[in-house]
Design a protein around this motif. Structure first.
Motif, PDB file in Angstrom:
ATOM      1  N   GLY A 265       0.786  -1.227   0.000  1.00  0.00           N
ATOM      2  CA  GLY A 265       0.000   0.000   0.000  1.00  0.00           C
ATOM      3  C   GLY A 265       0.819   1.279   0.000  1.00  0.00           C
ATOM      4  O   GLY A 265       0.265   2.365  -0.120  1.00  0.00           O
ATOM      5  N   ALA A 266       2.139   1.170   0.159  1.00  0.00           N
ATOM      6  CA  ALA A 266       3.006   2.359   0.187  1.00  0.00           C
ATOM      7  C   ALA A 266       3.590   2.596  -1.195  1.00  0.00           C
ATOM      8  O   ALA A 266       3.837   1.664  -1.951  1.00  0.00           O
ATOM      9  CB  ALA A 266       4.123   2.165   1.203  1.00  0.00           C
ATOM     10  N   ASP A 267       3.824   3.849  -1.512  1.00  0.00           N
ATOM     11  CA  ASP A 267       4.420   4.228  -2.792  1.00  0.00           C
ATOM     12  C   ASP A 267       5.938   4.281  -2.636  1.00  0.00           C
ATOM     13  O   ASP A 267       6.531   5.343  -2.487  1.00  0.00           O
ATOM     14  CB  ASP A 267       3.868   5.578  -3.243  1.00  0.00           C
ATOM     15  CG  ASP A 267       4.327   5.972  -4.639  1.00  0.00           C
ATOM     16  OD1 ASP A 267       5.125   5.222  -5.248  1.00  0.00           O
ATOM     17  OD2 ASP A 267       3.897   7.037  -5.114  1.00  0.00           O
ATOM     18  N   VAL A 268       6.561   3.089  -2.629  1.00  0.00           N
ATOM     19  CA  VAL A 268       8.003   2.970  -2.491  1.00  0.00           C
ATOM     20  C   VAL A 268       8.576   2.670  -3.865  1.00  0.00           C
ATOM     21  O   VAL A 268       8.152   1.725  -4.526  1.00  0.00           O
ATOM     22  CB  VAL A 268       8.392   1.866  -1.487  1.00  0.00           C
ATOM     23  CG1 VAL A 268       9.914   1.734  -1.400  1.00  0.00           C
ATOM     24  CG2 VAL A 268       7.804   2.160  -0.116  1.00  0.00           C
ATOM     25  N   ARG A 269       9.537   3.481  -4.275  1.00  0.00           N
ATOM     26  CA  ARG A 269      10.151   3.347  -5.594  1.00  0.00           C
ATOM     27  C   ARG A 269      11.644   3.088  -5.405  1.00  0.00           C
ATOM     28  O   ARG A 269      12.363   3.935  -4.899  1.00  0.00           O
ATOM     29  CB  ARG A 269       9.924   4.613  -6.414  1.00  0.00           C
ATOM     30  CG  ARG A 269       8.440   4.959  -6.534  1.00  0.00           C
ATOM     31  CD  ARG A 269       8.224   6.309  -7.167  1.00  0.00           C
ATOM     32  NE  ARG A 269       6.818   6.691  -7.070  1.00  0.00           N
ATOM     33  CZ  ARG A 269       6.293   7.739  -7.664  1.00  0.00           C
ATOM     34  NH1 ARG A 269       7.051   8.531  -8.419  1.00  0.00           N
ATOM     35  NH2 ARG A 269       5.004   8.016  -7.513  1.00  0.00           N
ATOM     36  N   PHE A 270      12.081   1.915  -5.819  1.00  0.00           N
ATOM     37  CA  PHE A 270      13.485   1.544  -5.684  1.00  0.00           C
ATOM     38  C   PHE A 270      14.257   2.027  -6.900  1.00  0.00           C
ATOM     39  O   PHE A 270      13.824   1.816  -8.029  1.00  0.00           O
ATOM     40  CB  PHE A 270      13.619   0.031  -5.518  1.00  0.00           C
ATOM     41  CG  PHE A 270      12.933  -0.474  -4.276  1.00  0.00           C
ATOM     42  CD1 PHE A 270      13.511  -0.298  -3.028  1.00  0.00           C
ATOM     43  CD2 PHE A 270      11.700  -1.097  -4.352  1.00  0.00           C
ATOM     44  CE1 PHE A 270      12.874  -0.743  -1.882  1.00  0.00           C
ATOM     45  CE2 PHE A 270      11.050  -1.549  -3.208  1.00  0.00           C
ATOM     46  CZ  PHE A 270      11.645  -1.366  -1.971  1.00  0.00           C
ATOM     47  N   VAL A 271      15.370   2.704  -6.652  1.00  0.00           N
ATOM     48  CA  VAL A 271      16.188   3.231  -7.744  1.00  0.00           C
ATOM     49  C   VAL A 271      17.637   2.814  -7.542  1.00  0.00           C
ATOM     50  O   VAL A 271      18.092   2.616  -6.414  1.00  0.00           O
ATOM     51  CB  VAL A 271      16.090   4.769  -7.858  1.00  0.00           C
ATOM     52  CG1 VAL A 271      14.704   5.197  -8.279  1.00  0.00           C
ATOM     53  CG2 VAL A 271      16.476   5.453  -6.562  1.00  0.00           C
ATOM     54  N   GLN A 272      18.328   2.665  -8.649  1.00  0.00           N
ATOM     55  CA  GLN A 272      19.756   2.379  -8.641  1.00  0.00           C
ATOM     56  C   GLN A 272      20.456   3.462  -9.442  1.00  0.00           C
ATOM     57  O   GLN A 272      19.843   4.120 -10.270  1.00  0.00           O
ATOM     58  CB  GLN A 272      20.034   1.015  -9.250  1.00  0.00           C
ATOM     59  CG  GLN A 272      19.464  -0.125  -8.451  1.00  0.00           C
ATOM     60  CD  GLN A 272      19.845  -1.476  -9.030  1.00  0.00           C
ATOM     61  OE1 GLN A 272      20.493  -1.575 -10.055  1.00  0.00           O
ATOM     62  NE2 GLN A 272      19.425  -2.525  -8.350  1.00  0.00           N
ATOM     63  N   GLY A 273      21.720   3.626  -9.177  1.00  0.00           N
ATOM     64  CA  GLY A 273      22.475   4.608  -9.938  1.00  0.00           C
ATOM     65  C   GLY A 273      22.636   5.901  -9.175  1.00  0.00           C
ATOM     66  O   GLY A 273      22.422   5.983  -7.971  1.00  0.00           O
ATOM     67  N   SER A 274      23.001   6.923  -9.913  1.00  0.00           N
ATOM     68  CA  SER A 274      23.335   8.210  -9.304  1.00  0.00           C
ATOM     69  C   SER A 274      22.090   9.028  -8.968  1.00  0.00           C
ATOM     70  O   SER A 274      21.034   8.858  -9.589  1.00  0.00           O
ATOM     71  CB  SER A 274      24.232   9.019 -10.248  1.00  0.00           C
ATOM     72  OG  SER A 274      23.473   9.509 -11.333  1.00  0.00           O
ATOM     73  N   VAL A 275      22.262   9.928  -8.009  1.00  0.00           N
ATOM     74  CA  VAL A 275      21.162  10.835  -7.669  1.00  0.00           C
ATOM     75  C   VAL A 275      20.869  11.751  -8.853  1.00  0.00           C
ATOM     76  O   VAL A 275      19.712  12.147  -9.057  1.00  0.00           O
ATOM     77  CB  VAL A 275      21.433  11.643  -6.387  1.00  0.00           C
ATOM     78  CG1 VAL A 275      21.571  10.729  -5.191  1.00  0.00           C
ATOM     79  CG2 VAL A 275      22.648  12.522  -6.505  1.00  0.00           C
TER      80      VAL A 275
END
Length: 187
Positions: free
Chosen positions: A94-104
């Motif tokens: 139910g949470a809007d969690v977005r996993f990202v890799q790489g640079s900011v």
């Protein structure tokens, strides 16, 4: 354009967490559990949260969010949360969690767009905040200094940011904590 704000608590001698990534020292301090009116006003201006995988895993474990996802809104509301990671991590139902890799820098356009007219909160850790500083994206550091020390642990901000880059803009007393706010000057 949203501001990127690193808002955190640290020990008097500059540690975010102990050697085991625990924040128990923070919750032992009077007022360390947060949630006061100043924090609620700050949170009202936040559109997106950003955190590293260690911070995310600590919150998951400390609050037992996999088994109790209904607790998530009490911390972050419905805001998107970007988690920078190099490994597979569980989401929170139910949470809007977005996993990202790489640079900011690579992730910034999506984070900026998701924030809209509101700001971005770098929840932790210090190295991730440092990556935002390295990229010229960190605008403000708000640090609450707790009445506690540790002999070692995770440093507040493992970067060199000299006095030429930081302008003290506010000093507040919040219970047992001293809160300092710095604007980060960009070249």
């Amino acid at each position: 354009m949203p501001k990127v704000i690193f808002y955190t608590a640290t020990t008097l001698n500059g540690f975010l967490a102990d050697d085991h990534d625990s924040l128990d020292w923070l919750f032992a301090a009077p007022g360390g559990e947060g949630g006061d009116d100043d924090f609620q006003r700050f949170l009202a201006g936040i559109g997106v949260l950003v955190q590293g995988s260690t911070t995310y895993q600590w919150v998951l474990a400390h609050e037992d969010l996999i088994d109790h996802p209904e607790k998530w809104p009490a911390f972050y509301g419905a805001r998107p949360t970007y988690v920078f990671t190099t490994r597979d991590l569980p989401g929170v139902e139910g949470a809007d969690v977005r996993f990202v890799q790489g640079s900011v820098t690579d992730a910034w356009p999506a984070i900026r767009d998701a924030a809209g007219d509101l700001d971005v909160w770098v929840v932790g850790g210090g190295d991730l905040a440092g990556q935002f500083a390295d990229a010229g994206l960190l605008d403000e550091i708000r640090v609450s200094i707790a009445p506690a020390t540790l002999t070692s642990g995770k440093p507040l901000l493992p970067r060199v940011l000299g006095a030429d880059m930081l302008e003290l803009t506010a000093v507040n007393k919040a219970g047992a904590f001293a809160e300092l706010t710095y604007t980060v000057k960009h070249a």
